[in-house]
Design a protein around this motif. Sequence first.
Motif, short mmCIF file in Angstrom:
data_model
loop_
_atom_site.label_atom_id
_atom_site.label_comp_id
_atom_site.label_asym_id
_atom_site.label_seq_id
_atom_site.Cartn_x
_atom_site.Cartn_y
_atom_site.Cartn_z
N ALA A 20 49.94 33.02 59.88
CA ALA A 20 50.83 33.30 58.53
C ALA A 20 50.40 34.60 57.84
N LEU A 21 49.16 35.26 58.50
CA LEU A 21 49.35 36.33 56.97
C LEU A 21 50.19 37.47 56.93
N ILE A 22 51.14 37.63 57.97
CA ILE A 22 52.60 38.92 57.99
C ILE A 22 52.91 38.74 56.41
N PRO A 23 54.01 38.21 56.05
CA PRO A 23 54.29 38.13 54.76
C PRO A 23 53.10 38.31 54.17
N VAL A 24 51.57 37.68 54.24
CA VAL A 24 50.51 37.59 53.00
C VAL A 24 49.98 39.15 52.92
N LEU A 25 50.43 40.25 53.85
CA LEU A 25 49.98 41.21 54.16
C LEU A 25 50.81 42.10 53.41
N THR A 26 52.07 41.34 53.05
CA THR A 26 53.02 42.65 52.75
C THR A 26 52.82 42.84 51.29
N ILE A 27 52.58 41.14 50.88
CA ILE A 27 52.56 41.12 49.59
C ILE A 27 50.63 42.57 48.74
N ILE A 28 49.67 41.90 50.15
CA ILE A 28 48.11 42.76 49.23
C ILE A 28 48.87 44.33 49.62
N GLY A 29 49.30 44.80 50.24
CA GLY A 29 49.74 46.18 50.31
C GLY A 29 50.18 46.14 49.24
N LEU A 30 51.64 45.52 48.96
CA LEU A 30 52.44 46.01 47.82
C LEU A 30 51.37 45.53 46.23
N GLN A 31 50.86 45.05 46.39
CA GLN A 31 49.57 45.00 45.19
C GLN A 31 49.14 45.76 45.15
N PHE A 32 48.02 45.81 46.03
CA PHE A 32 47.31 47.62 45.77
C PHE A 32 48.27 49.15 45.39
N SER A 33 49.98 49.35 45.36
CA SER A 33 50.31 50.30 45.23
C SER A 33 50.72 49.86 43.35
N PHE A 34 51.05 48.91 43.40
CA PHE A 34 50.98 48.07 42.18
C PHE A 34 49.49 48.64 41.03
N LEU A 35 48.22 48.41 41.32
CA LEU A 35 47.19 47.99 40.88
C LEU A 35 46.80 49.47 40.72
N LEU A 36 46.89 50.55 41.63
CA LEU A 36 47.01 51.82 41.72
C LEU A 36 47.97 52.49 40.50
N ALA A 37 49.31 52.35 40.55
CA ALA A 37 50.44 52.92 40.17
C ALA A 37 50.39 51.89 38.28
N GLY A 38 50.13 51.56 39.00
CA GLY A 38 51.08 50.35 37.50
C GLY A 38 50.12 50.26 36.23
N ALA A 39 48.94 50.38 36.41
CA ALA A 39 47.42 50.20 35.28
C ALA A 39 47.71 50.81 34.81
N ILE A 40 48.74 50.93 33.76
CA ILE A 40 48.51 52.42 32.69
C ILE A 40 48.77 51.11 31.27
N ILE A 41 48.98 50.16 30.77
CA ILE A 41 48.88 49.45 30.20
C ILE A 41 47.51 48.66 30.01
N ILE A 42 46.54 48.74 30.84
CA ILE A 42 45.27 47.81 31.26
C ILE A 42 44.62 48.95 30.58
N GLU A 43 44.42 49.89 31.51
CA GLU A 43 43.59 51.53 31.22
C GLU A 43 44.19 52.20 29.21
N GLN A 44 45.18 51.61 29.14
CA GLN A 44 44.95 51.89 27.21
C GLN A 44 44.77 50.83 27.11
N VAL A 45 44.44 49.66 26.96
CA VAL A 45 43.65 48.75 26.89
C VAL A 45 42.10 48.92 26.48
N PHE A 46 41.79 49.45 27.96
CA PHE A 46 40.41 49.52 27.57
C PHE A 46 40.42 51.00 27.66
N PHE A 47 40.54 51.94 27.09
CA PHE A 47 40.15 53.42 27.46
C PHE A 47 39.65 53.68 28.54
N LEU A 48 40.25 53.71 29.40
CA LEU A 48 40.36 53.93 30.63
C LEU A 48 40.59 55.82 31.24
N PRO A 49 39.96 56.55 31.41
CA PRO A 49 39.93 57.86 31.85
C PRO A 49 40.90 57.76 32.79
#
Length: 314
Positions: free
Chosen positions: A234-263
């Motif tokens: 069952a891990l193959i689709p799960v690995l896909t989501i984990i890979g996409l999530q890491f990319s999102f978390l690295l590139a898509g945290a603009i709003i969260i970084e603004q909320v917490f004033f993270l540089p």
Amino acid sequence: MLRYALKRLASLAVSLLVASLVIFLVVEVAPGDPASYMLGINAQPETVAALRTELGLDVPKYQRYLDWVTGMATGDFGTSYTYRAPVSQMISDRLWVSLPLALYALTLSTLIAFPAGIYAAARRGRLGDMGVMAATQLGVAVPNFWFAMLLVLLFAINLRWFSAGGFPGWDDPLQGIKALTLPAIALALPQAAILARVMRSSLLDILGEDFIRTARAKGLSRRQALWRHGLRNALIPVLTIIGLQFSFLLAGAIIIEQVFFLPGLGRLIFQSITQRDLIVVESVVMLLVFAVIVVNFAVDLAYAAVDPRLRTRS
């Protein structure tokens, strides 16, 4: 396995080349001139022209693209128009905030989602399954920035367990991790909800396969069949989501970084867009695209490790 990896590497190189061209064209066609923006609306044309020459904006676009790409290949991302500092140094300083934040959030997401998804699949149709699915539905529906503000209100303002924002650096690792905890939780919970639902769905599909029924017929309990045979398949689709999530978390945290004033990188992109600092925008976005493609490459290799049939088909 080597042939499979080489084919994926070739695909990675082509993807990077196409991505660099698209990023450059999209950023360059955006309205506004960096030199005019920096000097203001009352600047003399001669002054604007002089600054354009100083910034290298007067050369043909194809030459600027080639200089940018060859520079990145050697680790030279250019010089910021606004800060007059090497872009590589600016990225390096902020990467040590965004990368640990993404890894922290991904770790929390995985630690929450795997047990929740497995628990729900093992109790399909029961009260526990319905409870997990209700919680994940709520996690998907709630915006992470709203949840971040609730975390600040509860844990920073009322309980005073964490700071409301800012980052003290890594001189004291415990303080650095503590400063990233609330942002990581805000990022992780919506992703954990998605991952748990995918984990449950994938496991339920696998538990209906013939080889699971054969294992049950040989005397294995449902729990034993799930852990010994179902989970890995069952891990193959799960690995896909984990890979996409890491990319999102690295590139898509603009709003969260603004909320917490993270540089972090997200805040750097936001500031560079508002200041028309094109070289910073292009370089940071290209770096994030590179991270996404490399993560997908790693996920492909993980597929091959989990399912050997993929290696024989390539």
